[in-house]
Write an enzyme that holds these catalytic residues in place. Structure first.
Site, mmCIF file in Angstrom:
data_model
loop_
_atom_site.group_PDB
_atom_site.id
_atom_site.type_symbol
_atom_site.label_atom_id
_atom_site.label_comp_id
_atom_site.label_asym_id
_atom_site.label_seq_id
_atom_site.Cartn_x
_atom_site.Cartn_y
_atom_site.Cartn_z
ATOM 1 N NE ARG A 231 -12.819 16.863 -58.046
ATOM 2 C CZ ARG A 231 -13.752 17.476 -58.782
ATOM 3 N NH1 ARG A 231 -14.379 18.552 -58.324
ATOM 4 N NH2 ARG A 231 -14.058 17.025 -59.992
ATOM 5 C CE LYS B 41 -20.705 18.122 -61.453
ATOM 6 N NZ LYS B 41 -19.251 17.964 -61.561
ATOM 7 C CE1 TYR C 196 -37.334 41.171 -41.646
ATOM 8 C CE2 TYR C 196 -36.895 40.047 -43.719
ATOM 9 C CZ TYR C 196 -37.600 40.152 -42.541
ATOM 10 O OH TYR C 196 -38.563 39.222 -42.252
ATOM 11 C CG MET D 238 -36.733 32.430 -46.443
ATOM 12 S SD MET D 238 -37.190 31.528 -44.963
ATOM 13 C CE MET D 238 -35.746 31.742 -43.944
HETATM 14 C C1 LIG Z 1 -18.847 18.385 -62.804
HETATM 15 C C2 LIG Z 1 -17.881 17.659 -63.638
HETATM 16 C C3 LIG Z 1 -17.921 17.802 -65.037
HETATM 17 C C4 LIG Z 1 -18.825 18.774 -65.739
HETATM 18 O O1 LIG Z 1 -18.376 20.090 -65.513
HETATM 19 P P1 LIG Z 1 -18.891 21.317 -66.404
HETATM 20 O O2 LIG Z 1 -17.936 22.402 -66.116
HETATM 21 O O3 LIG Z 1 -20.283 21.612 -65.981
HETATM 22 O O4 LIG Z 1 -18.851 20.856 -67.810
HETATM 23 C C5 LIG Z 1 -17.061 17.015 -65.783
HETATM 24 N N1 LIG Z 1 -16.209 16.148 -65.191
HETATM 25 C C6 LIG Z 1 -16.134 16.007 -63.852
HETATM 26 C C7 LIG Z 1 -15.166 15.045 -63.253
HETATM 27 C C8 LIG Z 1 -16.961 16.762 -63.029
HETATM 28 O O5 LIG Z 1 -16.866 16.641 -61.706
#
Ligand SMILES: *Cc1c(COP(=O)(O)O)cnc(C)c1O
Length: 386
Positions: free
Chosen positions: A139, A41, A276, A325
């Site tokens: 969640r 992801k 800055y 930046m």
């Molecule tokens: C992001 C996520 C993971 C992976 O998390 P890591 O800590 O990077 O291993 C696994 N399961 C779910 C449901 C997630 O949202």
């Protein structure tokens, strides 16, 4: 492909996709027979999702996890034909993509599962899904916790005619914490998850593939016997924070290095200030180099004036003054022959010395997950060779 650029830019990341196989071997040693679902992801936390998925696939991964339907479609268009689980929410107007791209949707709630079922019935298709059980993260998923158990909703999800529940999973909120309270909580989650599996079997239902462990769930709870585990960080060769103690002793190779160029070198005299806000004042004659990376590249502005070190000619040099930046300044007084065009290593190895993403995250009061995924799109990802 943006990760295959030949020409180096003003700031660039170099990714060692070959080291992913080594990191997967290390994970496999910890989890025993459990297979790896590659979590890619957020563009694989900034490492390039398609390139990471291909490296994972070549190692043997046959299941990927993403957060959204557009990330999943990106993988399909990039040539990934394996199973893809969407961990997050897909809005109703995108349900048709689930079917068109043969994706697996996680069931955020029973109400959501019914909506998907309605869509499937109306469109004469069956949507692939995994049941999400909420054992304590609060969640997404059907709640199954000590105080509140909705087994009937989990059972009902498996009965839906136009949703095919092919797997079941839950998630750990404190698997990174080896304190007694956190361990008790996590172990209770494992018990609750197992209770759900037993209830399903008692009702004559095959739960499908099971998965529970994220990266710290792997590092601290080892082999739990589920079908898959879900590492993100670990195949990238890092943890959230290298000061957090863990129960295993893996030998990971961080796959990301980050570099920029020196653009200007100059001597400054006492009383002169840098950048800055004029928050850094020169105390004794000081050789300063400007480097071509800033907060719009993902080097957090909050690391300004915190003695964060980068490497020039393999020597540690502190960032001085505010990070801008696109640029920032470093004290190179002790480094000989620094010139315009020299490479600065912000993360990685140079001349036998290593600087880590952990140091940046610590000074930014965050975890590597955030620092890595905040690396800007404008920073080219180059494939490390040899
Ligand atoms: C992001 C996520 C993971 C992976 O998390 P890591 O800590 O990077 O291993 C696994 N399961 C779910 C449901 C997630 O949202």
């Amino acid at each position: 492909c943006w990760c295959m650029l030949e020409a180096y830019s003003r700031a660039w990341a170099e990714i060692d996709y070959d080291a992913i196989a080594h990191n997967c071997d290390e994970v496999q040693k910890i989890v025993g027979s459990t297979k790896i679902m590659g979590i890619v992801k957020a563009n694989a936390y900034g490492h390039g999702d398609i390139a990471c998925a291909k490296a994972l696939r070549d190692w043997g991964v046959d299941f990927f996890g993403v957060s959204s339907v557009d990330e999943a479609i990106g993988l399909r268009q990039g040539g990934i034909e394996e199973n893809i689980l969407i961990l997050g929410y897909t809005p109703e107007e995108h349900f048709h993509y689930l079917h068109e791209y043969n994706l697996v949707q996680s069931l955020c709630s029973y109400a959501y599962a019914k909506k998907l079922n309605q869509y499937g019935k109306e469109n004469h298709c069956v949507i692939r899904a995994h049941c999400k059980v909420d054992t304590g993260m609060n969640r997404t998923g059907v709640i199954y916790q000590t105080q509140e158990k909705h087994m009937e909703e989990i059972l009902a999800e498996y009965q839906l005619e136009a949703v095919s529940v092919e797997g079941i999973f839950s998630h750990f909120p404190v698997s990174d914490d080896l304190g007694e309270d956190a361990k008790t909580f996590t172990k209770k989650q494992i018990d609750l998850f197992n209770e759900v599996l037993a209830n399903l079997k008692a009702a004559g239902i095959n739960p499908g593939v099971t998965h529970l462990q994220n990266s710290y769930g792997i590092l601290n709870y080892g082999s739990l016997g589920y079908d898959y585990c879900r590492p993100g960080l670990l195949y990238m060769g890092v943890t959230s924070d290298d000061t957090i103690p863990i129960a295993s002793n893996p030998d990971f190779i961080p796959i990301l290095s980050l570099y920029a160029n020196v653009s200007v070198v100059k001597w400054l005299q006492p009383g002169m200030t840098v950048s800055y806000g004029r928050h850094f004042t020169v105390k004794k004659p000081c050789k300063v180099a400007t480097m071509s990376i800033g907060y719009a590249d993902g080097l957090p502005r909050i690391v300004s004036n915190q003695d964060l070190h980068v490497l020039v000619h393999g020597q540690a040099c502190p960032i001085i003054g505010n990070v801008c930046m696109d640029q920032c300044m470093i004290d190179v007084t002790d480094v000989e022959n620094v010139q315009e065009g020299d490479t600065v290593c912000i993360v990685g190895l140079q001349g036998g010395k290593r600087v880590t993403i952990d140091e940046i995250s610590r000074k930014a009061h965050t975890i590597n997950n955030e620092t890595l995924s905040a690396l800007a799109a404008r920073v080219p990802r180059l494939k490390k060779r040899g």
